[in-house]
Motif scaffolding. Structure first.
Motif, PDB file in Angstrom:
ATOM      1  N   SER A   8       0.813  -1.211   0.000  1.00  0.00           N
ATOM      2  CA  SER A   8       0.000   0.000   0.000  1.00  0.00           C
ATOM      3  C   SER A   8       0.845   1.258   0.000  1.00  0.00           C
ATOM      4  CB  SER A   8      -0.915   0.001   1.233  1.00  0.00           C
ATOM      5  OG  SER A   8      -1.522   1.249   1.426  1.00  0.00           O
ATOM      6  N   LYS A   9       0.320   2.286  -0.661  1.00  0.00           N
ATOM      7  CA  LYS A   9       0.949   3.601  -0.616  1.00  0.00           C
ATOM      8  C   LYS A   9       0.850   4.206   0.783  1.00  0.00           C
ATOM      9  CE  LYS A   9       0.255   4.678  -5.512  1.00  0.00           C
ATOM     10  NZ  LYS A   9       1.675   4.820  -5.844  1.00  0.00           N
ATOM     11  N   GLU A  20      -8.835   2.098  -4.313  1.00  0.00           N
ATOM     12  CA  GLU A  20      -8.433   1.432  -5.544  1.00  0.00           C
ATOM     13  C   GLU A  20      -7.459   0.325  -5.187  1.00  0.00           C
ATOM     14  OE1 GLU A  20      -6.783   2.374 -10.053  1.00  0.00           O
ATOM     15  OE2 GLU A  20      -6.824   3.978  -8.556  1.00  0.00           O
ATOM     16  N   GLN A  57      -2.794  -1.840  -3.053  1.00  0.00           N
ATOM     17  CA  GLN A  57      -3.481  -0.555  -3.126  1.00  0.00           C
ATOM     18  C   GLN A  57      -2.709   0.344  -4.084  1.00  0.00           C
ATOM     19  OE1 GLN A  57      -3.299   1.992   0.246  1.00  0.00           O
ATOM     20  NE2 GLN A  57      -5.110   3.174  -0.313  1.00  0.00           N
ATOM     21  N   THR A  58      -3.388   0.828  -5.114  1.00  0.00           N
ATOM     22  CA  THR A  58      -2.696   1.530  -6.201  1.00  0.00           C
ATOM     23  C   THR A  58      -2.829   3.038  -6.154  1.00  0.00           C
ATOM     24  OG1 THR A  58      -4.652   1.113  -7.590  1.00  0.00           O
ATOM     25  CG2 THR A  58      -2.817  -0.444  -7.764  1.00  0.00           C
ATOM     26  N   SER A  59      -3.620   3.575  -5.228  1.00  0.00           N
ATOM     27  CA  SER A  59      -3.677   5.024  -5.023  1.00  0.00           C
ATOM     28  C   SER A  59      -3.829   5.275  -3.530  1.00  0.00           C
ATOM     29  CB  SER A  59      -4.848   5.654  -5.793  1.00  0.00           C
ATOM     30  OG  SER A  59      -6.084   5.347  -5.184  1.00  0.00           O
ATOM     31  N   PRO A  60      -3.485   6.468  -3.037  1.00  0.00           N
ATOM     32  CA  PRO A  60      -3.497   6.702  -1.593  1.00  0.00           C
ATOM     33  C   PRO A  60      -4.890   6.806  -0.969  1.00  0.00           C
ATOM     34  CG  PRO A  60      -2.885   8.705  -2.769  1.00  0.00           C
ATOM     35  CD  PRO A  60      -2.920   7.608  -3.787  1.00  0.00           C
ATOM     36  N   ALA A  76      -7.248  11.086 -12.491  1.00  0.00           N
ATOM     37  CA  ALA A  76      -6.061  10.804 -13.299  1.00  0.00           C
ATOM     38  C   ALA A  76      -6.490  10.273 -14.657  1.00  0.00           C
ATOM     39  CB  ALA A  76      -5.175   9.797 -12.586  1.00  0.00           C
ATOM     40  N   MET A 130      -7.075   6.541 -15.288  1.00  0.00           N
ATOM     41  CA  MET A 130      -8.010   5.829 -14.406  1.00  0.00           C
ATOM     42  C   MET A 130      -8.997   4.974 -15.198  1.00  0.00           C
ATOM     43  SD  MET A 130      -8.757   5.315 -11.196  1.00  0.00           S
ATOM     44  CE  MET A 130      -8.067   6.716 -10.313  1.00  0.00           C
TER      45      MET A 130
END
Length: 313
Positions: free
Chosen positions: A47-48, A127, A138-141, A250, A253
């Motif tokens: 995760s970010k 996401e 997890q690909t975005s915060p 983005a 997306m």
């Protein structure tokens, strides 16, 4: 509180993992195959917001029954009926059912199964996906889970749930207007998933075209017209708000539905686009864009079914 998370996939695995990281009493209800995998590897979250390696408590539907204070439902809509059967023996008189499914139709299904009092409102913005090795990625915060009493009240049980959810490395938000929040997300996800699946492109190239921008706006207005006619609890000007949100995303997306189509997997189109199309027909509102999207996705599902029949022939 004793928390049961139905599934240890992309959503349940992430939010359940964050609660477990904090030290809450979390158990995951999983299939036998997933249980065996997790017993070997543990629950890994990349995760970010910080990586995790956890050893979760795991049960299957056939294990001895025990009662839980809250059950997080994070299944796909087409697995809901099976999930309801799976959790029957874990639901007590005071159990809260917290669904995180996209859409709105599942609420009525859960109320029919467990009663009005047990079902609270919920949604999430995150996401995530499962990697090939079974890790939650997890690909975005963004990692927000929103919950609340569907009556809008601040009850003793919701305060206890707020205490349970507080202090995690994810954003758990108590809402006093969860019904509206759920309808607003339903509008957003139905539009976003429908447009990207129809065009078979990320949102950026679609909205960059003048015709694409007009199509997105017209689709949002279609959906809002239906919601207003059936007296859904949406705020005035929500179409413009969601259009701005889509335009701020983005460029690369994609919706989860679009990713499912690319992987030749089932989609939630009946639960999302299908439900509103049925409502539109009942109140006699024309929805040509919604109908076009539904038709494309219906044909996609029929093609998948035909291919499976051919493979099994």
């Amino acid at each position: 509180m004793k928390v049961l998370v139905v599934g240890a996939g992309a959503i349940g695995g992430y939010f359940g993992g964050r609660l477990l990281e904090k030290g809450e009493d979390v158990t995951f209800l999983v299939r036998e195959q997933r249980k065996e995998k997790l017993q070997q590897t543990g629950l890994e979250i990349r995760s970010k917001n910080g990586d995790l390696q956890l050893t979760p408590k795991l049960i299957t539907k056939n294990d001895d029954s025990q009662l839980f204070d809250v059950i997080l439902m994070s299944t796909k809509s087409y697995h809901l009926e099976h999930a309801i059967k799976d959790i029957q023996s874990f639901v007590g008189p005071e159990t809260m059912i917290l669904p995180l499914l996209n859409g709105i139709a599942h609420v009525e299904t859960l109320v029919e199964a467990f009663g009005e009092e047990r079902v609270i409102g919920g949604l999430c913005f995150v996401e995530t996906t499962l990697s090939e090795d079974g890790a939650v990625v997890q690909t975005s915060p963004v990692n927000q889970l929103v919950y609340g009493e569907r009556t809008g009240e601040t009850t003793e049980r919701i305060e206890k749930l707020e205490e349970c959810f507080s202090g995690t490395k994810a954003e758990f938000v108590k809402s006093d207007n969860i019904n509206q929040d759920m309808w607003h997300k339903y509008l957003f996800i139905t539009a976003m998933s429908g447009i990207t699946s129809l065009m078979e492109m990320p949102i950026g190239p679609i909205r960059d075209l003048e015709s694409g921008q007009r199509t997105i706006q017209a689709f949002l207005e279609e959906l809002v017209a239906v919601m207003e006619e059936i007296e859904a609890p949406i705020q005035q000007g929500i179409a413009e708000i969601q259009l701005k949100r889509i335009n701020s995303m983005a460029a690369e997306m994609k919706s989860s539905m679009q990713r499912d189509v690319e992987k030749r997997q089932p989609t939630e189109f009946e639960h999302l686009q299908g439900y509103l199309l049925t409502q539109a027909k009942e109140v006699s509102i024309p929805v040509p864009i919604l109908e076009t999207i539904y038709t494309k996705l219906k044909l996609y599902e029929l093609k998948i079914a035909m291919n499976k029949q051919m493979e099994n022939a």
